[in-house]
Motif scaffolding. Structure first.
Motif, short mmCIF file in Angstrom:
data_model
loop_
_atom_site.label_atom_id
_atom_site.label_comp_id
_atom_site.label_asym_id
_atom_site.label_seq_id
_atom_site.Cartn_x
_atom_site.Cartn_y
_atom_site.Cartn_z
N ASP A 240 0.83 -1.21 0.00
CA ASP A 240 0.00 0.00 0.00
C ASP A 240 0.86 1.25 0.00
OD1 ASP A 240 -2.86 -1.01 0.24
OD2 ASP A 240 -1.81 -2.16 1.76
N ASN A 241 2.01 1.18 0.64
CA ASN A 241 3.04 2.23 0.56
C ASN A 241 4.38 1.54 0.38
OD1 ASN A 241 1.46 4.59 1.08
ND2 ASN A 241 1.35 3.98 3.22
N PHE A 242 5.02 1.74 -0.77
CA PHE A 242 6.32 1.11 -0.99
C PHE A 242 7.38 1.76 -0.12
CE2 PHE A 242 10.28 0.45 -3.44
CZ PHE A 242 10.29 -0.94 -3.45
N LEU A 243 7.16 3.04 0.25
CA LEU A 243 8.14 3.76 1.06
C LEU A 243 7.77 3.73 2.54
CD1 LEU A 243 8.82 6.90 -1.17
CD2 LEU A 243 10.09 4.74 -1.08
N LEU A 244 8.75 4.11 3.36
CA LEU A 244 8.58 4.20 4.80
C LEU A 244 8.34 5.66 5.20
CD1 LEU A 244 11.47 1.77 5.85
CD2 LEU A 244 9.03 1.27 5.66
N LEU A 282 8.22 11.66 -1.14
CA LEU A 282 9.10 11.53 -2.29
C LEU A 282 10.03 12.73 -2.40
CD1 LEU A 282 9.36 9.39 -4.52
CD2 LEU A 282 7.81 10.76 -5.92
N ASN A 283 11.30 12.48 -2.72
CA ASN A 283 12.23 13.57 -3.04
C ASN A 283 13.22 13.09 -4.09
OD1 ASN A 283 14.26 12.12 -1.78
ND2 ASN A 283 14.32 13.40 0.05
N LEU A 326 4.32 15.03 -8.67
CA LEU A 326 4.10 14.84 -10.10
C LEU A 326 5.17 15.55 -10.92
CD1 LEU A 326 0.22 15.25 -10.31
CD2 LEU A 326 1.53 13.16 -10.73
N GLU A 327 5.54 16.75 -10.50
CA GLU A 327 6.59 17.50 -11.19
C GLU A 327 7.93 16.76 -11.11
OE1 GLU A 327 8.80 21.89 -10.95
OE2 GLU A 327 6.94 21.52 -9.83
N LEU A 328 8.21 16.21 -9.93
CA LEU A 328 9.46 15.48 -9.73
C LEU A 328 9.50 14.21 -10.59
CD1 LEU A 328 12.14 15.18 -8.13
CD2 LEU A 328 10.83 13.96 -6.38
N ILE A 329 8.43 13.47 -10.59
CA ILE A 329 8.37 12.23 -11.38
C ILE A 329 8.50 12.54 -12.87
CG2 ILE A 329 6.93 10.26 -12.01
CD1 ILE A 329 5.71 10.45 -9.15
#
Length: 544
Positions: A240-244, A282-283, A326-329
């Protein structure tokens, strides 16, 4: 010496159903005989019953993950009990975890709530060896005389995910997006666990401490190694969330996974990964590692593009988070898909305006839009019951949106985009698939012909989204009108006509992608990498 059982595990399987395949692996580890059967539609019913009858199991375990399929599975249970009345039937999954009191009143002998690996093994052992069921955790069952329902204690901690056996896989990997494919999870639960529409938080809410658990990078990499050795090249993580929750922990974990995969001999340039992310975690540093790992597509948890909508859904993220992600991706040139749950109990026309504006700003992305639906155990279920907004019949509940204009817009949306004969859902999912496949081709089979197909797909996607937006705005205008049946008919005719055109164009693009992949694979076998897309002769020969 203990007797060993014969167990049939049943679930919907468009792709490998990890829920029943984890159970199958646990049962196999204790030497029980296991047969996994896919039951994805009523068309499968006769075949499923015949297979079960021939196998003659001691126990049938049914995974009802999808509430929408509950009645279909109950129909199976009813017919199964007629042909094998002494076979124990147990059900599990998110829906039975919360609706066990209703389900146990049908021809079901027991319900396994929450995680089921330990419980299914203990239940099988007890049934084939004549043991009592009272010590099996997470189990709800009928007493021997069926005169009362017994609820056993529940386990309030996560199992050690590294100790759980890898899912029982098919011998030959499935094909998805033209490549050998597998789904897997690196965690269970969700560190946010507050979204109003989600049953994941509720599913793990009874646990003590954190509401999520993770596998170590070593354990995840080991499973990926096994799949890679079976020629799997496309990995889809269903976490559900790949990140921590923290940047530091994410960087440590992802870099460790990358190093171990390399140590295992996995060529990261030859694999592709699909993941799900929240937009507030996300960064750039994290994106760098994700790209190195082979991530080609991100399902971003947008859900709503207005501040009030995000607040009503208890998302815990902001519009600014969404736009920055979205801009980062986009900067990294990989595919993004998302859902917009623009219809919800508290939705307003002002929110709808903001979501429509957001859609218009993101015509180059594949997305879906619709309403927040009621799932068992979710906070939304409690809300609509408390506010007396709920109607319909179990298990397919419906509800009324408070704002009359938004409620009207949603009902018109049901009669157009989501009409039973509409091809919107089929096309929107195809657009998502083609979006991911574009990035896969770009990574694994780069070249001028691949770029040509990718460009064609982008143009088709933009036209599709612009067309849908145009018709959504027509529906918006109808909220102020009393007589709108003729307008709905006109919208449906327009949708039907143009969706046939988009479907034809999308299938043409899909065929082009398939051709490139098949040809490139053959040329790569002959160590002729990049030759196909550099040769004018190949262009003429294969009509690229």
């Amino acid at each position: 010496m203990k007797n060993k059982g014969k167990v049939v595990l049943i679930g919907a399987e468009d792709e490998e159903n990890l829920a029943i395949r984890y159970l199958g692996a646990a049962l196999k580890s204790e030497n029980h005989e296991v047969k996994i059967i896919s039951y994805s539609s009523r068309r499968d019913l006769k075949k499923v019953l015949n297979v079960i009858k021939r196998f003659y199991p001691d126990i049938v375990g049914i995974s009802i993950c999808f509430q929408s399929l509950a009645l279909m599975f109950l129909e199976l249970v009813k017919k199964l009990k007629k042909i094998l009345p002494n076979t124990h039937i147990t059900v599990g999954g998110h829906f039975p975890t919360f609706e066990y009191q209703e389900l146990i009143m049908h021809d079901i002998d027991s319900v396994i709530r929450f995680e089921g690996e330990a419980s299914i093994c203990m239940l099988t052992d007890a049934l084939v060896n004549g043991k009592n069921l009272e010590n099996i955790p997470n189990l709800v069952y009928k007493s021997p005389h069926h005169d009362k329902i017994i609820e056993n204690d529940i386990i309030r901690t996560f199992p050690d995910l590294d100790e759980i056996h890898f899912p029982l896989r098919k011998k030959k990997a499935q094909i998805r997006l033209g490549e050998r494919f597998a789904t897997l999870v690196a965690s269970r639960g969700c560190f946010h666990s507050h979204c109003i529409y989600c049953c994941i938080g509720a599913f793990h809410n009874a646990k003590n401490g954190k509401k999520y658990a993770i596998r170590t990078p070593q354990n995840v990499a080991l499973e990926m190694k096994e799949l890679y050795s079976n020629k799997v090249r496309l990995f889809q993580f269903h976490d559900d969330n790949f990140l921590l929750p923290s940047v530091e922990s994410n960087l440590t974990r992802l870099n460790e996974l990358k190093l171990i995969l390399k140590d295992y001999g996995i060529d990261l340039n030859k694999i592709c990964i699909l993941i799900k992310l929240r937009p507030d975690k996300l960064n750039g540093d994290i994106m760098d590692v994700l790209i190195d790992l082979g991530v080609i597509g991100i399902f971003l948890g947008v859900e709503n593009a207005s501040a009030t909508g995000l607040n009503s859904l208890s998302r815990g993220s902001s519009v600014d988070d969404i736009n920055k992600s979205l801009e980062l991706i986009d900067q990294y040139g990989i595919s993004t898909t998302f859902n917009l749950l623009m219809f919800h109990p508290k939705a307003t026309l002002s929110e709808i305006n903001e979501n429509i504006k957001f859609m218009n700003e993101n015509l180059d992305k594949s997305y879906d839009f619709g309403r927040v639906e009621i799932v068992a155990g979710s906070p939304l279920e409690s809300l609509v019951k408390r506010k007396n907004l709920i109607h319909g019949k179990w298990p397919h509940w419906d509800y009324r949106i408070k704002d009359n204009a938004v409620e009207k817009m949603f009902r018109i949306n049901q009669k157009t985009f989501y009409h039973e004969k509409s091809q919107y859902s089929e096309l929107s999912h195809k657009m998502i698939s083609l979006s991911y496949r574009s990035q896969l081709i770009k990574r694994l089979y780069p070249g001028k012909y691949s770029e040509k197909i990718i460009k064609k797909n982008k143009e088709n996607l933009k036209k599709f989204n612009a067309f849908n937006l145009q018709n959504l705005l027509k529906i918006y205008e109808l909220t102020g009108e009393d007589d709108w049946q003729d307008s709905i008919n006109n919208i449906n005719l327009n949708l039907q006509k143009n969706y046939l055109i988009f479907l034809e164009k999308s299938n043409e693009i899909l065929n082009d992608m398939t051709k490139i992949q098949l040809l490139e694979k053959e040329f790569q076998k002959q160590s002729l990498n990049n030759y196909l897309q550099k040769s004018g002769l190949m262009k003429r020969l294969f009509k690229l």
